[in-house]
Structures are given as C-alpha cells and as structure tokens.
Design a protein around this motif. Sequence first.
Motif, mmCIF file in Angstrom:
data_model
loop_
_atom_site.group_PDB
_atom_site.id
_atom_site.type_symbol
_atom_site.label_atom_id
_atom_site.label_comp_id
_atom_site.label_asym_id
_atom_site.label_seq_id
_atom_site.Cartn_x
_atom_site.Cartn_y
_atom_site.Cartn_z
ATOM 1 N N ARG A 368 0.844 -1.205 0.000
ATOM 2 C CA ARG A 368 0.000 0.000 0.000
ATOM 3 C C ARG A 368 0.870 1.242 0.000
ATOM 4 O O ARG A 368 2.064 1.183 0.313
ATOM 5 C CB ARG A 368 -0.923 0.004 1.217
ATOM 6 N N ASP A 369 0.259 2.361 -0.342
ATOM 7 C CA ASP A 369 0.932 3.658 -0.313
ATOM 8 C C ASP A 369 2.272 3.593 -1.058
ATOM 9 O O ASP A 369 2.343 3.047 -2.143
ATOM 10 C CB ASP A 369 1.120 4.125 1.140
ATOM 11 N N GLU A 370 3.322 4.123 -0.441
ATOM 12 C CA GLU A 370 4.632 4.196 -1.090
ATOM 13 C C GLU A 370 5.289 2.831 -1.259
ATOM 14 O O GLU A 370 6.162 2.664 -2.115
ATOM 15 C CB GLU A 370 5.559 5.117 -0.297
ATOM 16 N N GLU A 371 4.881 1.854 -0.437
ATOM 17 C CA GLU A 371 5.472 0.520 -0.558
ATOM 18 C C GLU A 371 5.231 -0.075 -1.944
ATOM 19 O O GLU A 371 6.095 -0.756 -2.496
ATOM 20 C CB GLU A 371 4.896 -0.411 0.511
ATOM 21 N N LEU A 372 4.062 0.185 -2.503
ATOM 22 C CA LEU A 372 3.744 -0.319 -3.837
ATOM 23 C C LEU A 372 4.670 0.303 -4.872
ATOM 24 O O LEU A 372 5.228 -0.400 -5.732
ATOM 25 C CB LEU A 372 2.282 -0.008 -4.186
ATOM 26 N N HIS A 373 4.864 1.602 -4.797
ATOM 27 C CA HIS A 373 5.708 2.292 -5.768
ATOM 28 C C HIS A 373 7.171 1.872 -5.640
ATOM 29 O O HIS A 373 7.876 1.703 -6.649
ATOM 30 C CB HIS A 373 5.565 3.800 -5.600
#
Length: 381
Positions: A368-373
């Motif tokens: 989720r959030d920045e972890e995905l990017h």
Amino acid sequence: MKKNIIFFILLVSFGQIVSGQKKDGYFSIQGDLSEIKTKFKKAVLLYPLPNEYITDTATIVDQKFSFSGKVPYPTMASIKYLKEEKGPSNVPFILPIFLESGSIKINAVDGQLNHIKVSGSSSHNEFETLKIKNDLFLKDVIEPLGKRIKEVSVLKDTAKLAELRKLLLEEINRSRESIYLGYVKENPTSVIIYYCLIEGGGIPFSPARIKPYFEGLAAKEKQSIQGKSIREIFESGVRVKPGNQAPDFTLNTPTGKDTTLSSLKGKYVFIDFWASWCAPCRKEVPNVLKAFSNYKQKGFEVLAVSLDEPGSRDKWIKAIHADQSSAFIHVINRKGSINDVAKKYGVSQIPASFLVNPEGKIIAVNLRDEELHKKLDDIFK
C-alpha cells in the motif's frame, strides 16, 4: 420479505451448532424505533449461513418491523436502516447484531439512534461488552491520533505523516490483541471466540497473530466447523505467500465475460481485493491508479476482484466510474454463484492485495501507499 443468496467470504463463513445455541436455531426479531424522530422506510438484515449469505428485507411501518429465520449457530449479522428521503444525505444507519435462536427485541432508548438496545441474545450481550471497550479506545486514542494526522496532512509533512500512520496501525493492532484475543484467552468456550479471533487478527490480518490463541482452545472448539475454518486461514497463509504460485481463478467482468488470472501470465499482476462499500479500499485507488499509469506500458496490470454481492452490481459499476478506475480489469463472482476466491487467498479483511510476477508466482502481499511504488520501481528500474 425477500431472501437472496449473496456471497461467501471467509470472514463470516463459520458454521456449526456450538454451546449456547438452542437446538432448533429459529430466531425472531421485533424492532421498535418509535422513539426516534428519523423516519425509516426499510430494514435489511444480512447474515451468513455456512455456504451462503442471506439478505432479508422488511418494510418499516410506524417505525416497527420484524424478521424471522434460522441460524445453526450464533453469528454476527447487521441490520441496515434506510430512510424515507432520498439524496446524498440519506446515509443508512447500520446496527451490528449477534443472531441466535430465540426471540430478539430491538428498541430505541432516549430517542437516540446510537442508543438502540438489543435484548434476547446472550451472544450479543458479550459482543456489546467488547464494543464498549473498543469505543473507549477509539475515543481516547484513535480520535486524537486521527486529528493529528489530519493536521499534518495539511502541512504536507510526509515523513511525520508516515510516522503517525505507522503509530496509528500499531495502536489499532495492540488494542485488538488486548481486547479481542484477550477475551478468547479469558473465555475459551464463548460462542463469539471465532469472531474475536478474526477481529484480533489486526490490520493487515495476520494468521500468525491469532494462531497461539487458537491452539490454546479445547479440541471441541478447534474441531468444530468454525474451528476448521479458522485453521483453513492458517493453511491459506502458508499456501498464499511470496514464492508460491498464485491460485488460479475465473470471474466475470462488468460485461459478463470470463477472465482468468492465468491468462495474464507474462505480466506483473496486482490482484486487489475490494468492494464498493469498503472506504479504505477506495481511498487507496488513486495510489494504485498512479502506479498503473507509471508502469502499464512495461507490463503491469491491475486485476480488481470485487467482493460485492451480485445484487449490488449497480453499486459496483457506479464505484468503478466514480473512482475512474475503468482501466483496471474488474471482475466479480458470477451471478448466483458462491465466491470462493477470497477463501482461496485467505482473505478475511479488505483491502487485501497480492503482486504476482510474469510466471504466476506471488512476490509481495498487501502493498500500500509508497510501498507499492518502491516495489515497482525495483522491478522496472
């Protein structure tokens, strides 16, 4: 009153007669909201059976309504009250309730919508005890943290915001373990221990967190159908983890076309479990849209698996358009069928997600959030 099978989801798929449940399993509900000024038009009761999910709709006349049915075990349900007026302000009020055999009464107290009293269900009394503890935690801990997060969001301090969000999640999980798993430990024969185990699993749901409490139960509880369903969560957690092959499945697109996960081999696929009624799921959509826009030309695909019931098809379609996510591959269970994809993936809470590589293997869970990017940056750099 009309009853329809909706969908099967692991969170509410427990079943067997357990202690505290009368043999016949029949229940009746008599509701009286006459002390409340708000006028309601309909009441919708939703509750699970072992392999199906039931909705039962009653017309409210003079602020009174009734339901009847049969459950083989005390089970978590909800009653949704729909107002007479229409428009964006017509948000339904939802009352959680534990159903069990016998006569259950629902009455308004002091004319307050939030002061509805449920009597005649001992399992609901247990649930209320835990709800009071959880409400205090929300007021004393979560509300102040939420206010602080809102303030920091305005200041656009991303580092502080990430720190506060992490703290919020830690506090929620600490509380759930204390309230719900603590209750399992202290009341190992309670009829609501299976509900407590799921609630105590935290966010994201962690089978490892609840396993010691489950293993501490007596053989009778562990060998019940409810107990076996809990154990299946552990087994799903072992099967569906990074390094293992993603279970294949086939579901319908909005146009009714079959789409199979394995047909997407050769791409990185982000399997996103969501529903139109899930606010946290939809809040994450802009983040996933950004990732899709950045990497779709490099072989990144989003397969959005809806857990909306077939009867909510219009709400599902409306949510897709409202979220501007029609570029994703959207799928839902076939009309009239039982959705077992969530069960295959051990999904007991949403949002939940799995990142699958071109060979069909899971390489990450619940990004989720920045972890995905960050993960996608590493893959496509």
